[in-house]
Write a protein that holds these residues in place. Structure first.
Motif, PDB file in Angstrom:
ATOM      1  N   ARG A  76       0.835  -1.198   0.000  1.00 60.89           N
ATOM      2  CA  ARG A  76       0.000   0.000   0.000  1.00 60.89           C
ATOM      3  C   ARG A  76       0.873   1.252   0.000  1.00 60.89           C
ATOM      4  N   GLN A 100       1.932   1.883  -3.334  1.00 56.18           N
ATOM      5  CA  GLN A 100       0.783   2.025  -4.241  1.00 56.18           C
ATOM      6  C   GLN A 100       0.809   0.939  -5.308  1.00 56.18           C
ATOM      7  N   ASP A 128      -0.606  -2.251  -4.495  1.00 54.63           N
ATOM      8  CA  ASP A 128      -1.570  -3.290  -4.146  1.00 54.63           C
ATOM      9  C   ASP A 128      -2.700  -3.291  -5.166  1.00 54.63           C
ATOM     10  N   GLU A 144      -5.028  -5.282   7.340  1.00 56.30           N
ATOM     11  CA  GLU A 144      -4.279  -4.544   6.324  1.00 56.30           C
ATOM     12  C   GLU A 144      -4.906  -4.708   4.946  1.00 56.30           C
ATOM     13  N   GLY A 148      -6.345  -1.763   2.380  1.00 57.67           N
ATOM     14  CA  GLY A 148      -5.990  -1.642   0.973  1.00 57.67           C
ATOM     15  C   GLY A 148      -7.191  -1.690   0.040  1.00 57.67           C
TER      16      GLY A 148
END
Length: 505
Positions: free
Chosen positions: A360, A363, A365, A384, A388
């Motif tokens: 994440r 950037q 994911d 988590e 995301g």
């Protein structure tokens, strides 16, 4: 109001109410307040219970009641009583009436002169709270002058070394505080009251009582961040003035507080120990990791390959190594983090959660990777993954998310799915929240109720479809969360008629 503040306030109010009912102090009767905020609440409660034109309760003859009376003449006269309660005398030192204030200050000064150790230890926490008042600085300055006087006031033997612990002689074979000389200032530095501990620490540092090693040792052992920063800054200043000291630096590096450890890492450079910075690249604190990367770079190194070596080795990888790698990696490094999620032998949940958080950060994911992780057995990984998926919640199937909220599934899976489903907004979020209002999980019930209540705002209409019968039916199921007035305004804004059974309809 914090839990401890509320507890102290309630203790003071209860003591005041009991005294105003005519109960007498002592065993089985009124318990005097023991903590600073309790005394402040006691004073306020007694004054609130009085009327200036009425003699007062049955306990009007008690000196505690007279010291808190709304009539300044009664308060001033009470200060002439033999042995008035010193905590209330301290409060009267900040009184708005000059006559009361001056008389209280005379009484407090006399008590301090007669028994300085006991007065300072008992009353410093209260004095520091009252210093926030317009006229409360006088008592703090008086106590500070006494502590700065340079005379080593002995700590009294009749008090425990820490508040709340019973005195045991075997714990203090040499001294009460464990220091030589055994002083009141040393006692206050060990206080469980954080403002008192910080106050005593500042006075100690101004007096220059300790060398660099002792400063660093205290910084490393301290668990209060503000106090640790005072000790740590003083230790770093001493290192800068006197030159490196390996034992002091080692104490900083072992500190409980990240700011202290970060100071130790930066001190490695002047000590010629910059090579040790690599040992702190995987520290649990992002601040310490950043200082370690800076020091590696200052010495011409590159933290990136060091991090990569840690992340690629299953025997050495840790959650903090993964977090540090993500902090200096590039988007092209995302496959390495994805590989941590696809190990034949799964790594720990903390490592895999750190990998998801790292993706994440980069950037990198995507929904296809994160969707299966909502069902992960690790609560940290599911949490988590939900974070995301929040930005793409609107593109996920609502039925798929709803299925993961079924009562038989693990609680962390249900919470993660609900979080993503609620992020879709609109009627999907309302439907999911209303279904959970009767859920067996009390945590989910509480969160769902809070999110339903958040629909109402006096400044904007709810983000729900207008004139939708399903919205009306769902609102019917959560009427207990709103007043009739608020529910009526919500329905009017949404163009939904009141329910037939609504008494306000």
């Amino acid at each position: 109001m914090g839990a401890e503040t509320q507890r102290q306030t309630e203790e003071g109010r209860a003591a005041a109410a009991a005294l105003m009912r005519g109960e007498r102090p002592g065993l089985g009767g009124v318990r005097r307040p023991a903590l600073p905020l309790s005394w402040i609440a006691f004073d306020a409660e007694v004054r609130r219970g009085h009327s200036p034109w009425y003699p007062g309760p049955r306990a009007v003859g008690r000196v505690e009641v007279r010291l808190c009376h709304p009539d300044g003449r009664i308060r001033a006269a009470a200060l002439s009583a033999p042995r008035p309660p010193l905590p209330l005398v301290v409060i009267r030192c900040a009184d708005w009436a000059p006559a009361v204030r001056e008389r209280a200050r005379q009484v407090l000064s006399a008590a301090l002169a007669a028994d300085p150790a006991r007065t300072l230890i008992d009353l410093t926490p209260l004095v520091l709270r009252l210093a926030r008042r317009e006229r409360g600085v006088w008592a703090r300055d008086l106590f500070e002058e006494a502590l700065r006087s340079g005379h080593p006031l002995p700590a009294p033997w009749w008090r425990p070394a820490r508040p709340g612990r019973w005195w045991r002689p075997e714990r203090a074979a040499r001294t009460v505080t464990g220091e030589e000389p055994d002083t009141v200032l040393a006692w206050l530095r060990r206080s469980g009251d954080l403002p008192t501990r910080r106050f005593a620490t500042r006075i100690t540092l101004d007096a220059g009582l300790f060398g660099v090693r002792e400063l660093a040792r205290r910084a490393g052992a301290e668990r209060d961040p503000a106090t640790a920063r005072l000790w740590g800054d003083a230790a770093l200043a001493a290192l800068a003035a006197d030159g490196p000291d390996d034992r002091a630096i080692d104490s900083l590096l072992r500190g409980h507080i990240p700011l202290v450890r970060a100071g130790g890492v930066t001190a490695l450079r002047r000590a010629g120990r910059a090579a040790e910075a690599a040992d702190h690249l995987a520290d649990r604190s992002g601040l310490v990791r950043a200082c370690a990367r800076w020091l590696v770079g200052q010495e011409g190194g590159d933290p990136y390959p060091l991090y990569r070596a840690l992340v690629e080795d299953p025997a050495r990888v840790t959650p903090y190594a993964v977090a540090g790698f993500a902090e200096c990696a590039r988007r092209a490094d995302a496959p390495l983090l994805r590989a941590l999620l696809e190990q034949p032998v799964p790594l720990s949940g903390a490592v895999r959660a750190a990998a998801v958080a790292g993706l994440r950060t980069l950037q990198a994911d995507d929904a296809d990777l994160l969707r299966p992780l909502l069902d992960d057995p690790s609560p940290a990984v599911a949490r988590e993954a939900a974070l995301g998926l929040l930005p793409v919640a609107g593109r996920l199937p609502a039925d798929w998310l709803t299925a993961r909220m079924a009562p038989g599934l693990p609680p962390h899976t249900r919470r993660a799915a609900y979080r993503v489903l609620h992020a879709r907004g609109g009627i999907d979020a309302l439907r999911a929240s209303v279904e959970l209002l009767a859920d067996p999980d009390p945590g989910l019930r509480q969160v769902a109720a809070q999110r339903v209540r958040s629909l109402w705002s006096p400044d904007r209409p709810p983000a729900l479809p207008l004139r939708d019968p399903e919205v009306g039916a769902l609102l019917d199921r959560c009427t207990g969360l709103f007043s009739d007035h608020v529910m009526g305004r919500m329905r009017a804004r949404l163009g939904i008629p009141r329910a037939a059974h609504d008494p306000a309809g």
